[in-house]
Design a protein around this motif. Structure first.
Motif, PDB file in Angstrom:
ATOM      1  N   CYS A 122       7.025  16.342  81.732  1.00 30.90           N
ATOM      2  CA  CYS A 122       6.666  15.698  80.465  1.00 30.90           C
ATOM      3  C   CYS A 122       6.167  16.650  79.381  1.00 30.90           C
ATOM      4  CB  CYS A 122       5.624  14.618  80.713  1.00 30.90           C
ATOM      5  SG  CYS A 122       6.252  13.215  81.670  1.00 30.90           S
ATOM      6  N   LYS A 164       5.271   5.976  75.896  1.00 24.05           N
ATOM      7  CA  LYS A 164       5.904   4.666  76.103  1.00 24.05           C
ATOM      8  C   LYS A 164       6.692   4.235  74.872  1.00 24.05           C
ATOM      9  CE  LYS A 164       2.645   2.741  79.438  1.00 24.05           C
ATOM     10  NZ  LYS A 164       1.662   1.666  79.655  1.00 24.05           N
ATOM     11  N   ARG A 170      10.005   5.941  74.864  1.00 21.23           N
ATOM     12  CA  ARG A 170      10.594   5.871  76.205  1.00 21.23           C
ATOM     13  C   ARG A 170      12.086   6.159  76.218  1.00 21.23           C
ATOM     14  NH1 ARG A 170       7.592   4.050  80.685  1.00 21.23           N
ATOM     15  NH2 ARG A 170       8.779   4.625  82.490  1.00 21.23           N
ATOM     16  N   THR A 171      12.820   5.611  75.287  1.00 19.19           N
ATOM     17  CA  THR A 171      14.273   5.795  75.292  1.00 19.19           C
ATOM     18  C   THR A 171      14.681   7.212  74.929  1.00 19.19           C
ATOM     19  OG1 THR A 171      14.471   5.034  73.000  1.00 19.19           O
ATOM     20  CG2 THR A 171      14.712   3.368  74.737  1.00 19.19           C
ATOM     21  N   LEU A 213      12.790   9.975  75.961  1.00 15.26           N
ATOM     22  CA  LEU A 213      12.215  10.901  76.927  1.00 15.26           C
ATOM     23  C   LEU A 213      13.283  11.478  77.842  1.00 15.26           C
ATOM     24  CD1 LEU A 213       9.016   8.980  78.095  1.00 15.26           C
ATOM     25  CD2 LEU A 213       9.208  10.731  76.317  1.00 15.26           C
ATOM     26  N   ASP A 246      10.606  10.315  82.234  1.00 11.09           N
ATOM     27  CA  ASP A 246      10.711   8.871  82.410  1.00 11.09           C
ATOM     28  C   ASP A 246      10.482   8.505  83.871  1.00 11.09           C
ATOM     29  OD1 ASP A 246      11.372   6.164  81.442  1.00 11.09           O
ATOM     30  OD2 ASP A 246      13.144   6.418  82.715  1.00 11.09           O
ATOM     31  N   LEU A 285       6.748   8.785  84.786  1.00 17.51           N
ATOM     32  CA  LEU A 285       6.004   7.622  84.289  1.00 17.51           C
ATOM     33  C   LEU A 285       6.288   6.392  85.141  1.00 17.51           C
ATOM     34  CD1 LEU A 285       6.342   8.028  80.411  1.00 17.51           C
ATOM     35  CD2 LEU A 285       4.388   8.603  81.862  1.00 17.51           C
ATOM     36  N   THR A 286       7.554   6.155  85.432  1.00 16.12           N
ATOM     37  CA  THR A 286       7.939   5.001  86.243  1.00 16.12           C
ATOM     38  C   THR A 286       7.315   5.083  87.635  1.00 16.12           C
ATOM     39  OG1 THR A 286      10.010   4.763  85.045  1.00 16.12           O
ATOM     40  CG2 THR A 286       9.902   3.726  87.214  1.00 16.12           C
ATOM     41  N   GLN A 306       3.938   3.346  85.028  1.00 16.36           N
ATOM     42  CA  GLN A 306       3.910   3.284  83.582  1.00 16.36           C
ATOM     43  C   GLN A 306       5.295   2.961  83.086  1.00 16.36           C
ATOM     44  OE1 GLN A 306       0.923   3.522  82.001  1.00 16.36           O
ATOM     45  NE2 GLN A 306       0.041   3.853  83.993  1.00 16.36           N
TER      46      GLN A 306
END
Length: 71
Positions: A28, A52, A55-56, A58, A63, A66-67, A71
């Motif tokens: 990240c 967040k 998000r699209t 990242l 991603d 986070l998932t 998140q």
């Protein structure tokens, strides 16, 4: 940059071992620098909200981190 690493470690899972957190930092770091630099000094919640919100945009690796951490 030190503040960023601290923020990402809090964003991830605080109970994880340090060795498990390092991939999240790597995954990240570029995304936070690219998309969230303006809010890096506004606290952990602001950085997480920024990630967040973007998000699209990242990287797949960020991603996934986070998932994987709910998140």
């Amino acid at each position: 940059m030190t503040r960023f690493l601290f923020i990402v470690s809090l964003i991830l899972c605080a109970s994880s071992a340090s060795a498990q957190q390092q991939p999240g930092h790597d995954a990240c770091a570029r995304d936070v620098t690219r998309f969230c630099r303006a809010v890096m000094n506004n606290g952990d919640g602001a950085v997480l909200a920024c990630l967040k919100q973007n998000r699209t945009r990242l990287s797949k690796a960020c991603d996934k981190v986070l998932t994987d951490h709910g998140q």
